[in-house]
Scaffold this active site. Structure first.
Site, PDB file in Angstrom:
ATOM      1  N   HIS A  59      50.090 -11.148  49.505  1.00  0.00           N
ATOM      2  CA  HIS A  59      48.756 -10.562  50.022  1.00  0.00           C
ATOM      3  C   HIS A  59      49.193  -9.702  50.978  1.00  0.00           C
ATOM      4  O   HIS A  59      48.745  -8.578  51.401  1.00  0.00           O
ATOM      5  CB  HIS A  59      47.685 -11.367  50.029  1.00  0.00           C
ATOM      6  N   GLU A  60      49.925 -10.422  52.131  1.00  0.00           N
ATOM      7  CA  GLU A  60      50.134  -9.652  53.409  1.00  0.00           C
ATOM      8  C   GLU A  60      50.821  -8.433  53.474  1.00  0.00           C
ATOM      9  O   GLU A  60      50.497  -7.365  54.280  1.00  0.00           O
ATOM     10  CB  GLU A  60      50.561 -10.714  54.382  1.00  0.00           C
ATOM     11  N   CYS A  61      51.758  -8.280  52.484  1.00  0.00           N
ATOM     12  CA  CYS A  61      52.626  -6.911  52.264  1.00  0.00           C
ATOM     13  C   CYS A  61      52.196  -6.120  51.506  1.00  0.00           C
ATOM     14  O   CYS A  61      53.024  -5.580  50.722  1.00  0.00           O
ATOM     15  CB  CYS A  61      54.042  -7.548  52.306  1.00  0.00           C
TER      16      CYS A  61
END
Length: 262
Positions: A59-61
């Site tokens: 999700h973060e990247c």
């Protein structure tokens, strides 16, 4: 150590086309050969720890499409709490890494730990291998393995995000990671046990699972017989394995089948 590589990452991450596809392939290709060993170095080496790490990082990247935040970083200008004391520090030390590193002070600290000149060359933080190590350092600093061991998605997300932004997407990646890890471990079990029996694990479906659930019910476990190897079936198998001196991994290989039929 569970062998996880580019095939595992691609099984969890969304697929793209065009420029995003090219960026994703570049990032995943760069970290593939060192992914398992890097995670293992930070004790991110059990099914739950790897699954939660993947759920959050994917999700973060943005599905491994970027190691640098899309915004300019101007919003961080003058942020004393981030160590941004010089003009231009906001943009210079914008978020980079698979879990984003932000602010001059954090670049300095992580650079010292990794032995890299991140304060003087902040763009290095977006290089895929360094971006992976930054994520692992963040994970270690926050002791996120403890929450992952409890399978506590809410706590893991708060430790990463400070809130619950993107929770459902993180959950979906976590579920995909768990399923793929169970498949990988199932292949290992099959190889170690001779490969002569059907290996079942969380995410399996069909007649084999029905047979498994019927056997578990006969052993006294309260289960629905629906042919779907979900969380309840996995917990029952783990309890059965523990009670019978088997490796407690939630995977039904030859040894577990033999005990179930006894």
């Amino acid at each position: 150590m569970i062998p996880v590589d580019s095939n595992f990452i691609f099984a969890v991450a969304p697929r793209f086309s065009g420029n995003k596809k090219a960026a994703q392939e570049r990032i995943i290709g760069a970290i593939s050969s060192i992914f398992s060993t890097t995670l293992d170095r930070y004790a991110i080496n059990t099914r739950l720890r790897i699954a939660h790490f993947m759920g959050q990082v994917t999700h973060e990247c943005a599905g491994f499409c970027t190691a640098e935040e899309f915004a300019s970083g101007a919003a961080y200008e003058g942020r004393q709490d981030l160590g941004n004391t010089q003009p231009g520090d906001g943009k210079r030390y914008k978020g980079r890494g698979l879990i984003q590193l932000t602010g001059r002070a954090n670049y300095r600290d992580i650079g010292r730990i990794l032995g890299l000149p991140l304060e003087n060359q902040p763009e290095l933080a977006a290089e895929p291998v360094t971006a992976l190590k930054i994520a692992c350092e963040y994970w270690k600093k926050r002791n996120i393995n403890t929450a992952a061991d409890r399978d506590d998605l809410i706590s893991v997300t708060r430790l990463i995000n400070g809130g619950l932004n993107g929770l459902e997407e993180r959950r979906s990646y976590l579920i995909k990671a768990k399923s793929e890890l169970a498949r990988i471990e199932g292949l290992i079990v099959a190889a170690n046990e001779g490969g002569n029996s059907t290996v079942l694990h969380r995410g399996s479906f069909g007649a084999g699972v029905v047979e498994l659930q019927e056997l578990l019910v006969k052993k006294g476990f309260a289960l629905s017989i629906d042919g779907d190897f979900g969380a309840a079936t996995e917990l029952a198998i783990m309890a059965f394995q523990k009670a019978n001196g088997l490796e407690v991994d939630g995977i039904v290989g030859k040894n577990t089948w033999n005990k179930l039929h006894t």
